[in-house]
Design a protein around this motif. Structure first.
Motif, PDB file in Angstrom:
ATOM      1  N   THR A  91       0.781  -1.142  -0.117  1.00 59.28           N
ATOM      2  CA  THR A  91       0.004  -0.054  -0.098  1.00 59.28           C
ATOM      3  C   THR A  91       0.850   1.375  -0.047  1.00 59.28           C
ATOM      4  O   THR A  91       2.094   1.351   0.437  1.00 59.28           O
ATOM      5  CB  THR A  91      -0.899   0.035   1.303  1.00 59.28           C
ATOM      6  OG1 THR A  91       0.033   0.182   2.426  1.00 59.28           O
ATOM      7  CG2 THR A  91      -1.617  -1.294   1.433  1.00 59.28           C
ATOM      8  N   PRO A  92       0.417   2.438  -0.348  1.00 58.92           N
ATOM      9  CA  PRO A  92       1.076   3.826  -0.404  1.00 58.92           C
ATOM     10  C   PRO A  92       1.644   4.056   0.941  1.00 58.92           C
ATOM     11  O   PRO A  92       2.460   4.464   1.130  1.00 58.92           O
ATOM     12  CB  PRO A  92       0.117   4.504  -0.885  1.00 58.92           C
ATOM     13  CG  PRO A  92      -0.506   3.970  -1.721  1.00 58.92           C
ATOM     14  CD  PRO A  92      -1.105   2.567  -1.079  1.00 58.92           C
ATOM     15  N   GLU A  93       0.781   3.699   1.932  1.00 58.30           N
ATOM     16  CA  GLU A  93       1.043   4.191   3.366  1.00 58.30           C
ATOM     17  C   GLU A  93       2.237   3.536   3.703  1.00 58.30           C
ATOM     18  O   GLU A  93       3.151   3.785   4.352  1.00 58.30           O
ATOM     19  CB  GLU A  93      -0.046   3.901   4.252  1.00 58.30           C
ATOM     20  CG  GLU A  93      -1.526   4.631   4.068  1.00 58.30           C
ATOM     21  CD  GLU A  93      -2.121   4.057   2.900  1.00 58.30           C
ATOM     22  OE1 GLU A  93      -3.071   5.012   2.492  1.00 58.30           O
ATOM     23  OE2 GLU A  93      -2.036   2.959   2.295  1.00 58.30           O
ATOM     24  N   ILE A  94       2.324   1.930   3.519  1.00 60.44           N
ATOM     25  CA  ILE A  94       3.609   1.291   3.970  1.00 60.44           C
ATOM     26  C   ILE A  94       4.808   1.483   3.026  1.00 60.44           C
ATOM     27  O   ILE A  94       5.955   1.960   3.745  1.00 60.44           O
ATOM     28  CB  ILE A  94       3.322  -0.267   4.128  1.00 60.44           C
ATOM     29  CG1 ILE A  94       2.118  -0.663   4.906  1.00 60.44           C
ATOM     30  CG2 ILE A  94       4.464  -1.019   4.423  1.00 60.44           C
ATOM     31  CD1 ILE A  94       1.754  -2.077   4.893  1.00 60.44           C
ATOM     32  N   HIS A  95       4.703   1.457   1.990  1.00 59.45           N
ATOM     33  CA  HIS A  95       5.813   1.807   1.068  1.00 59.45           C
ATOM     34  C   HIS A  95       6.438   3.074   1.301  1.00 59.45           C
ATOM     35  O   HIS A  95       7.747   3.350   1.413  1.00 59.45           O
ATOM     36  CB  HIS A  95       5.329   1.419  -0.469  1.00 59.45           C
ATOM     37  CG  HIS A  95       6.562   1.413  -1.468  1.00 59.45           C
ATOM     38  ND1 HIS A  95       7.690   0.480  -1.445  1.00 59.45           N
ATOM     39  CD2 HIS A  95       6.843   2.419  -2.407  1.00 59.45           C
ATOM     40  CE1 HIS A  95       8.339   0.789  -2.390  1.00 59.45           C
ATOM     41  NE2 HIS A  95       8.071   1.938  -2.796  1.00 59.45           N
ATOM     42  N   ASN A  96       5.483   4.117   1.108  1.00 67.53           N
ATOM     43  CA  ASN A  96       5.893   5.461   1.477  1.00 67.53           C
ATOM     44  C   ASN A  96       6.736   5.800   2.502  1.00 67.53           C
ATOM     45  O   ASN A  96       7.674   6.734   2.921  1.00 67.53           O
ATOM     46  CB  ASN A  96       4.893   6.511   0.880  1.00 67.53           C
ATOM     47  CG  ASN A  96       4.270   6.346  -0.303  1.00 67.53           C
ATOM     48  OD1 ASN A  96       4.890   6.067  -1.047  1.00 67.53           O
ATOM     49  ND2 ASN A  96       3.184   7.122  -0.479  1.00 67.53           N
ATOM     50  N   ALA A  97       6.291   5.116   3.973  1.00 66.05           N
ATOM     51  CA  ALA A  97       6.770   5.203   5.111  1.00 66.05           C
ATOM     52  C   ALA A  97       8.197   4.864   5.168  1.00 66.05           C
ATOM     53  O   ALA A  97       9.023   5.421   5.710  1.00 66.05           O
ATOM     54  CB  ALA A  97       5.860   4.526   6.297  1.00 66.05           C
ATOM     55  N   VAL A  98       8.652   3.862   4.286  1.00 66.47           N
ATOM     56  CA  VAL A  98       9.659   3.404   4.345  1.00 66.47           C
ATOM     57  C   VAL A  98      10.612   4.108   3.363  1.00 66.47           C
ATOM     58  O   VAL A  98      11.654   4.349   3.703  1.00 66.47           O
ATOM     59  CB  VAL A  98       9.841   1.784   3.625  1.00 66.47           C
ATOM     60  CG1 VAL A  98      11.060   1.211   3.685  1.00 66.47           C
ATOM     61  CG2 VAL A  98       8.907   0.712   4.697  1.00 66.47           C
TER      62      VAL A  98
END
Length: 364
Positions: free
Chosen positions: A152-159
């Protein structure tokens, strides 16, 4: 050694690559047993640049200052030519920083492939466009890796440390798969995932996403000490790292599902053995760091193999055997064979990695 000689007898005598490979293995085994500089490395890493457009929470490459002027495209190609003359068509990883920030990166990869190197090309995909995707697939590289840290964007972008990275990375993967199929090229398109507390529960979803896109595989790697940082010399680095996974039940559940997905035909690139090792590593990071950090899951003891097997070229041409050491020569100077023979014998003394292992032994 006898087993190795027996394997050589079975190699097709007409296969120059096969002969060279096993001769190299004999020399490496001789080097390992004697501690001397026989033969040469069987793999190499080209770090084209430290510049990066991501702000990854588990990597400090984007924080690193340049230690000198980056090699020009011509110098990189000259480096590849001399490397080939010295050791032949070994495995080669082209990485960064972000490789596509280097305008000539695909030309360099194409030159390496044309020489016969097995080329593994790494990028985060952020500035990938259709032209680059087509050129990269057509370049002759064997595998293209794009970091895929969440479904998801939330997880990938957080990393990745940037809000728009997920869409860019997914689009890059889709373009590469499209070009692979269009050109009918035998090139592997992989995702690459570092397991940390941000995404540990999302690993099975990443595999489902990858399968839907048409990736050939996703390789999962456990969180490691940050490269080129003080964590490398601290055996208890994981206790202070906020990304370390402390909930072992989540690790076990996710890895068990990955095993099941692999059995079902999903593109899990890890072997069953490596998945099990990752699970055990999160239980005993100090005891198993020598396996995970070297990416050699079959190692029996914490000894160094980089000194006779591996070679890294830094952006300014600095040549080193591993992350732990200072460069022993510079590619601009040429004479790789001589530089290799004269390199500092750090595996015999003053090795930071081995000192860490010795300290761990004393503690236990």
């Amino acid at each position: 050694m006898c087993n190795l000689l027996e394997k050589i007898r079975k190699v097709d005598l007409l296969s120059a690559k096969g002969r060279r490979h096993f001769i190299s293995k004999i020399l490496q085994e001789t080097a390992r047993r004697t501690g001397e500089s026989f033969g040469g490395p069987d793999s190499a890493i080209l770090v084209l640049t430290n510049r990066c457009n991501a702000r990854c929470v588990h990597c400090h490459s984007w924080k690193m200052k340049s230690t000198g002027k980056e090699l020009s495209d011509g110098e990189w190609k000259k480096t590849l030519d001399e490397l080939y003359r010295w050791v032949g068509a070994i495995d080669l990883a082209i990485t960064g920083g972000e490789t596509l920030l280097r305008p000539g990166a695909i030309d360099i990869a194409e030159h390496a492939a044309s020489l016969g190197f097995w080329v593994d090309y790494l990028t985060n995909g952020y500035i990938m466009n259709r032209e680059n995707a087509a050129r990269l697939v057509d370049s002759g590289v064997s595998r293209i890796n794009i970091s895929l840290d969440g479904s998801t964007p939330e997880i990938h972008n957080a990393v990745r440390g940037r809000d728009d990275f997920f869409d860019q990375s997914i689009n890059a993967l889709k373009m590469l798969v499209s070009e692979r199929d269009k050109q009918q090229r035998d090139v592997q398109i992989w995702g690459k995932t570092t397991i940390m507390n941000i995404n540990v529960g999302d690993l099975p979803n990443i595999i489902e996403l990858a399968a839907g896109i048409g990736l050939n595989g996703v390789l999962f790697q456990a969180l490691e000490p940050i490269y080129y940082s003080e964590e490398l010399t601290d055996p208890k680095w994981y206790q202070k790292n906020p990304l370390w996974v402390k909930d072992l039940s989540v690790v076990s559940n996710s890895l068990q599902r990955l095993r099941e997905q692999k059995e079902e035909g999903f593109p899990v690139a890890n072997t069953f053995e490596s998945l099990e090792m990752i699970r055990e590593y999160f239980r005993d990071p100090e005891g198993l760091s020598f396996k995970v950090h070297s990416h050699e899951y079959n190692k029996k003891k914490p000894d160094c193999t980089s000194w006779y097997k591996g070679l890294q070229f830094m952006p300014d041409g600095g040549m080193k055997m591993c992350l732990w050491m200072e460069p022993f020569a510079n590619a601009r100077e040429g004479s790789f064979r001589q530089a290799w023979r004269n390199r500092k014998k750090c595996w015999k003394e003053n090795c930071a990695m081995m000192q860490r292992s010795d300290e761990k032994d004393l503690d236990t």
